[in-house]
Design a protein around this motif. Structure first.
Motif, PDB file in Angstrom:
ATOM      1  N   LEU A 156       0.347  -1.244   0.085  1.00 60.29           N
ATOM      2  CA  LEU A 156       0.159  -0.366   0.342  1.00 60.29           C
ATOM      3  C   LEU A 156       0.883   1.178  -0.012  1.00 60.29           C
ATOM      4  CD1 LEU A 156      -2.963   0.908   0.273  1.00 60.29           C
ATOM      5  CD2 LEU A 156      -2.340   0.921   2.344  1.00 60.29           C
ATOM      6  N   GLY A 157       2.091   1.996   0.616  1.00 62.00           N
ATOM      7  CA  GLY A 157       2.512   2.632   1.118  1.00 62.00           C
ATOM      8  C   GLY A 157       4.015   3.115  -0.177  1.00 62.00           C
ATOM      9  N   GLU A 158       4.031   1.485  -1.726  1.00 64.19           N
ATOM     10  CA  GLU A 158       4.529   1.890  -2.292  1.00 64.19           C
ATOM     11  C   GLU A 158       3.316   2.105  -3.772  1.00 64.19           C
ATOM     12  OE1 GLU A 158       6.754  -1.699  -2.626  1.00 64.19           O
ATOM     13  OE2 GLU A 158       7.944  -1.971  -0.922  1.00 64.19           O
ATOM     14  N   GLY A 159       2.514   1.676  -3.249  1.00 67.46           N
ATOM     15  CA  GLY A 159       1.352   2.147  -4.263  1.00 67.46           C
ATOM     16  C   GLY A 159       1.176   0.857  -4.783  1.00 67.46           C
ATOM     17  N   LYS A 160       1.389  -0.369  -5.219  1.00 65.78           N
ATOM     18  CA  LYS A 160       1.589  -1.817  -5.569  1.00 65.78           C
ATOM     19  C   LYS A 160       0.203  -2.610  -4.689  1.00 65.78           C
ATOM     20  CE  LYS A 160       6.096  -1.202  -6.305  1.00 65.78           C
ATOM     21  NZ  LYS A 160       8.164  -2.031  -6.160  1.00 65.78           N
ATOM     22  N   LEU A 161      -0.644  -1.867  -4.541  1.00 64.19           N
ATOM     23  CA  LEU A 161      -1.609  -3.539  -3.314  1.00 64.19           C
ATOM     24  C   LEU A 161      -2.279  -3.773  -4.610  1.00 64.19           C
ATOM     25  CD1 LEU A 161      -2.296  -3.801  -0.755  1.00 64.19           C
ATOM     26  CD2 LEU A 161      -4.548  -2.288  -0.257  1.00 64.19           C
ATOM     27  N   ARG A 162      -2.223  -3.428  -5.640  1.00 62.69           N
ATOM     28  CA  ARG A 162      -3.016  -4.495  -7.008  1.00 62.69           C
ATOM     29  C   ARG A 162      -2.499  -5.226  -7.224  1.00 62.69           C
ATOM     30  NH1 ARG A 162      -0.280  -0.488  -8.866  1.00 62.69           N
ATOM     31  NH2 ARG A 162       1.679  -1.171 -10.820  1.00 62.69           N
ATOM     32  N   GLN A 163      -0.976  -5.585  -6.487  1.00 60.54           N
ATOM     33  CA  GLN A 163      -0.444  -6.929  -7.218  1.00 60.54           C
ATOM     34  C   GLN A 163      -0.907  -8.733  -5.851  1.00 60.54           C
ATOM     35  OE1 GLN A 163       4.088  -5.849  -6.339  1.00 60.54           O
ATOM     36  NE2 GLN A 163       3.513  -4.390  -8.264  1.00 60.54           N
ATOM     37  N   TRP A 164      -1.571  -7.538  -4.637  1.00 59.63           N
ATOM     38  CA  TRP A 164      -1.941  -8.183  -4.047  1.00 59.63           C
ATOM     39  C   TRP A 164      -2.999 -10.127  -4.634  1.00 59.63           C
ATOM     40  CZ3 TRP A 164      -0.752  -9.246   1.313  1.00 59.63           C
ATOM     41  CH2 TRP A 164      -1.633  -9.406   2.192  1.00 59.63           C
ATOM     42  N   ARG A 165      -2.351 -10.742  -3.886  1.00 58.02           N
ATOM     43  CA  ARG A 165      -4.085 -11.707  -4.530  1.00 58.02           C
ATOM     44  C   ARG A 165      -3.492 -13.161  -3.296  1.00 58.02           C
ATOM     45  NH1 ARG A 165      -0.048 -10.527  -8.458  1.00 58.02           N
ATOM     46  NH2 ARG A 165      -0.731 -10.730 -10.801  1.00 58.02           N
ATOM     47  N   HIS A 166      -4.639 -13.103  -2.824  1.00 60.05           N
ATOM     48  CA  HIS A 166      -4.828 -14.279  -1.927  1.00 60.05           C
ATOM     49  C   HIS A 166      -5.843 -14.761  -2.163  1.00 60.05           C
ATOM     50  CE1 HIS A 166      -6.158 -15.566   1.976  1.00 60.05           C
ATOM     51  NE2 HIS A 166      -4.806 -16.432   1.854  1.00 60.05           N
ATOM     52  N   GLN A 167      -6.692 -16.450  -2.076  1.00 61.25           N
ATOM     53  CA  GLN A 167      -7.991 -16.618  -1.883  1.00 61.25           C
ATOM     54  C   GLN A 167      -8.276 -17.881  -1.510  1.00 61.25           C
ATOM     55  OE1 GLN A 167      -9.706 -17.422  -5.649  1.00 61.25           O
ATOM     56  NE2 GLN A 167     -11.224 -19.052  -5.681  1.00 61.25           N
ATOM     57  N   TRP A 168      -8.617 -18.646  -0.613  1.00 63.01           N
ATOM     58  CA  TRP A 168      -8.513 -19.286   0.723  1.00 63.01           C
ATOM     59  C   TRP A 168      -9.409 -20.752  -0.197  1.00 63.01           C
ATOM     60  CZ3 TRP A 168      -7.455 -21.096   5.684  1.00 63.01           C
ATOM     61  CH2 TRP A 168      -7.896 -21.964   5.646  1.00 63.01           C
ATOM     62  N   VAL A 169      -9.170 -21.716  -0.290  1.00 63.58           N
ATOM     63  CA  VAL A 169      -9.637 -23.099  -0.810  1.00 63.58           C
ATOM     64  C   VAL A 169      -9.715 -23.730   0.354  1.00 63.58           C
ATOM     65  CG1 VAL A 169      -9.667 -21.944  -3.298  1.00 63.58           C
ATOM     66  CG2 VAL A 169      -7.628 -23.255  -1.580  1.00 63.58           C
ATOM     67  N   PRO A 170     -10.831 -24.735  -0.005  1.00 63.70           N
ATOM     68  CA  PRO A 170     -10.961 -25.825   1.083  1.00 63.70           C
ATOM     69  C   PRO A 170      -9.747 -26.714   0.831  1.00 63.70           C
ATOM     70  CG  PRO A 170     -12.990 -26.199   0.447  1.00 63.70           C
ATOM     71  CD  PRO A 170     -11.850 -25.309  -0.391  1.00 63.70           C
ATOM     72  N   TYR A 171      -9.208 -27.766   1.925  1.00 67.34           N
ATOM     73  CA  TYR A 171      -8.178 -28.599   1.513  1.00 67.34           C
ATOM     74  C   TYR A 171      -8.162 -29.810   1.027  1.00 67.34           C
ATOM     75  CZ  TYR A 171      -4.874 -32.449   4.000  1.00 67.34           C
ATOM     76  OH  TYR A 171      -4.249 -32.989   4.197  1.00 67.34           O
ATOM     77  N   ALA A 172      -9.797 -29.998   0.382  1.00 68.47           N
ATOM     78  CA  ALA A 172      -9.483 -31.003  -0.779  1.00 68.47           C
ATOM     79  C   ALA A 172      -9.821 -30.026  -2.232  1.00 68.47           C
ATOM     80  CB  ALA A 172     -11.273 -31.355  -0.910  1.00 68.47           C
ATOM     81  N   GLN A 173     -10.063 -28.932  -2.601  1.00 68.47           N
ATOM     82  CA  GLN A 173      -9.250 -28.508  -3.252  1.00 68.47           C
ATOM     83  C   GLN A 173      -8.064 -27.804  -3.578  1.00 68.47           C
ATOM     84  OE1 GLN A 173     -12.382 -25.407  -3.926  1.00 68.47           O
ATOM     85  NE2 GLN A 173     -13.922 -26.345  -3.059  1.00 68.47           N
ATOM     86  N   GLU A 194       3.304 -17.862   1.643  1.00 69.37           N
ATOM     87  CA  GLU A 194       3.971 -16.757   0.908  1.00 69.37           C
ATOM     88  C   GLU A 194       4.336 -17.244  -0.037  1.00 69.37           C
ATOM     89  OE1 GLU A 194       6.141 -12.156   0.510  1.00 69.37           O
ATOM     90  OE2 GLU A 194       7.034 -14.021   2.506  1.00 69.37           O
ATOM     91  N   TRP A 195       4.354 -17.108  -1.432  1.00 71.67           N
ATOM     92  CA  TRP A 195       4.882 -17.391  -2.850  1.00 71.67           C
ATOM     93  C   TRP A 195       5.429 -16.506  -3.104  1.00 71.67           C
ATOM     94  CZ3 TRP A 195       1.235 -22.036  -1.232  1.00 71.67           C
ATOM     95  CH2 TRP A 195       1.985 -22.947  -2.065  1.00 71.67           C
ATOM     96  N   GLY A 196       5.770 -15.230  -2.711  1.00 72.96           N
ATOM     97  CA  GLY A 196       5.709 -13.772  -4.008  1.00 72.96           C
ATOM     98  C   GLY A 196       5.699 -12.993  -3.316  1.00 72.96           C
ATOM     99  N   PRO A 197       5.981 -11.811  -4.117  1.00 69.61           N
ATOM    100  CA  PRO A 197       5.203 -10.516  -3.683  1.00 69.61           C
ATOM    101  C   PRO A 197       3.854  -9.698  -3.772  1.00 69.61           C
ATOM    102  CG  PRO A 197       7.595 -10.451  -5.057  1.00 69.61           C
ATOM    103  CD  PRO A 197       7.066 -11.805  -5.279  1.00 69.61           C
ATOM    104  N   GLY A 198       3.128 -10.573  -2.671  1.00 71.16           N
ATOM    105  CA  GLY A 198       1.614 -10.196  -2.710  1.00 71.16           C
ATOM    106  C   GLY A 198       1.156 -11.542  -3.135  1.00 71.16           C
ATOM    107  N   VAL A 199       1.928 -12.294  -3.206  1.00 73.03           N
ATOM    108  CA  VAL A 199       1.145 -13.617  -3.318  1.00 73.03           C
ATOM    109  C   VAL A 199       0.990 -14.687  -2.248  1.00 73.03           C
ATOM    110  CG1 VAL A 199       1.423 -15.335  -5.653  1.00 73.03           C
ATOM    111  CG2 VAL A 199       1.997 -13.706  -5.916  1.00 73.03           C
ATOM    112  N   PHE A 200      -0.352 -14.425  -2.216  1.00 73.40           N
ATOM    113  CA  PHE A 200      -0.404 -15.852  -0.773  1.00 73.40           C
ATOM    114  C   PHE A 200      -1.736 -16.662  -0.606  1.00 73.40           C
ATOM    115  CE2 PHE A 200       1.575 -11.754   0.932  1.00 73.40           C
ATOM    116  CZ  PHE A 200       2.388 -11.916   1.897  1.00 73.40           C
ATOM    117  N   GLY A 201      -1.051 -18.183  -0.289  1.00 75.97           N
ATOM    118  CA  GLY A 201      -1.503 -19.014  -0.527  1.00 75.97           C
ATOM    119  C   GLY A 201      -1.306 -20.136  -1.871  1.00 75.97           C
TER     120      GLY A 201
END
Length: 237
Positions: free
Chosen positions: A48-65, A170-177
Motif C-alpha cells: 500500500l505504501g509503495e502504491g502496489k496493492l493491486r499486486q495482492w493475490r490471495h484466495q482461500w480454498v478448502p483442503y480438498a481443492q 507466501e509465494w512471492g510479492p503479494g502472492v499468498f496461498g
C-alpha cells in the motif's frame, strides 16, 4: 506493595492475558478460517505504501481443492516428519543452532555478518510465526513460537494445520496461498497442479520473493526434481 513487585505483577498479568488471547485465537481456528496472518498484513501495508496493492493475490480454498501433489511436495520439502511430530522437532532445532553458531564464528573471523540463519522450524512452527508473531529473530519470539506450535497441535488436527498453512504461506510479492500461487505461476487452480508444478512451488517456500525473480533458476529445477522423487514416499494427514 513495593513498586517493583507491582510492576512484575502487571507484567505477569499482561503475559497471561496475551497467552489467553492466543489460546482463544487458535481454538477458534478449528472451525473458522483465519482471514489473514501477521505476515500478510505487514506485506499489505508495504504494498500500500509503495502504491502496489493491486499486486495482492490471495484466495482461500478448502483442503480438498488443493492438489495432493502440492501437499506432498510441501511436506517433503519443508517438514518430512510433519505427520509424526508434536509440532516441534528438537533435534532439528539443536542442529540449526549449531550451524548458526558456526556461521557466526566464521562471519566474525571474516569481519562480516552471517550470510544465512538456519531455523530448523516445522510447518507447525512456521504457521505459528506467520499467523501471530512478528518476523524478528529473537530468543523470546522463538520461545513464544514453540509455545504456539504446541497449542496449534493441541487444538487443531494435522490436516487443519496443513490446510491453513497452504492457504496463507507466501509465494512471492503479494502472492499468498496455494490458489493464488497456482494461478499466478501456472494459470490454473491449485486443484490441478501437476507433480512437477507442485514441486517447483514447494522449493520456492524458503525464499519465495527471490525465486519469484528467478523462475528458471538451475537450483530451483534441480531441487524440484529431488522433491519429486521424495513425494511418492510422503505421507499426508
Amino acid at each position: 506493595m513495593h513498586p517493583v513487585w507491582r510492576w512484575l505483577a502487571l507484567l505477569l498479568c499482561g503475559a497471561l492475558l496475551l497467552e489467553l488471547f492466543f489460546v482463544g485465537r487458535i481454538a477458534a481456528m478449528a472451525v473458522l478460517d483465519p482471514a489473514s496472518t501477521t505476515v500478510q498484513r505487514s506485506e499489505a501495508w508495504q504494498l500500500l505504501g509503495e502504491g502496489k496493492l493491486r499486486q495482492w493475490r490471495h484466495q482461500w480454498v478448502p483442503y480438498a481443492q488443493i492438489s495432493d501433489h502440492l501437499k506432498r511436495a510441501v511436506v517433503a520439502a519443508e517438514d518430512d516428519g510433519f505427520v509424526d511430530h508434536g509440532g516441534v522437532e528438537w533435534d532439528a532445532i539443536e542442529k540449526a543452532w549449531e550451524r548458526n553458531q558456526r556461521a557466526e564464528a566464521r562471519a566474525q573471523a571474516a569481519g562480516r555478518a552471517p550470510a544465512r540463519i538456519y531455523g530448523g522450524s516445522t510447518i507447525t512452527q512456521q504457521l505459528a510465526k506467520n499467523l501471530l508473531l512478528s518476523g524478528e529473530r529473537q530468543f523470546t519470539r522463538k520461545g513464544q513460537e514453540l509455545v504456539l506450535a504446541k497449542l496449534l497441535e493441541l487444538f487443531l488436527t494435522k490436516q487443519r494445520i496443513l490446510e491453513i498453512y497452504l492457504n496463507h504461506v507466501e509465494w512471492g510479492p503479494g502472492v499468498f496461498g496455494a490458489e493464488a500461487a497456482a494461478g499466478y505461476y501456472f494459470g490454473k487452480p491449485a486443484a490441478r497442479l501437476s507433480p512437477a508444478e507442485a514441486a517447483r512451488l514447494a522449493v520456492m517456500l524458503p525464499k519465495p520473493k527471490r525465486f519469484a525473480l528467478q523462475p528458471e533458476s538451475r537450483y530451483l529445477a534441480q531441487r524440484a526434481r529431488l522433491i519429486m522423487r521424495r513425494m511418492g514416499q510422503t505421507t499426508l494427514p
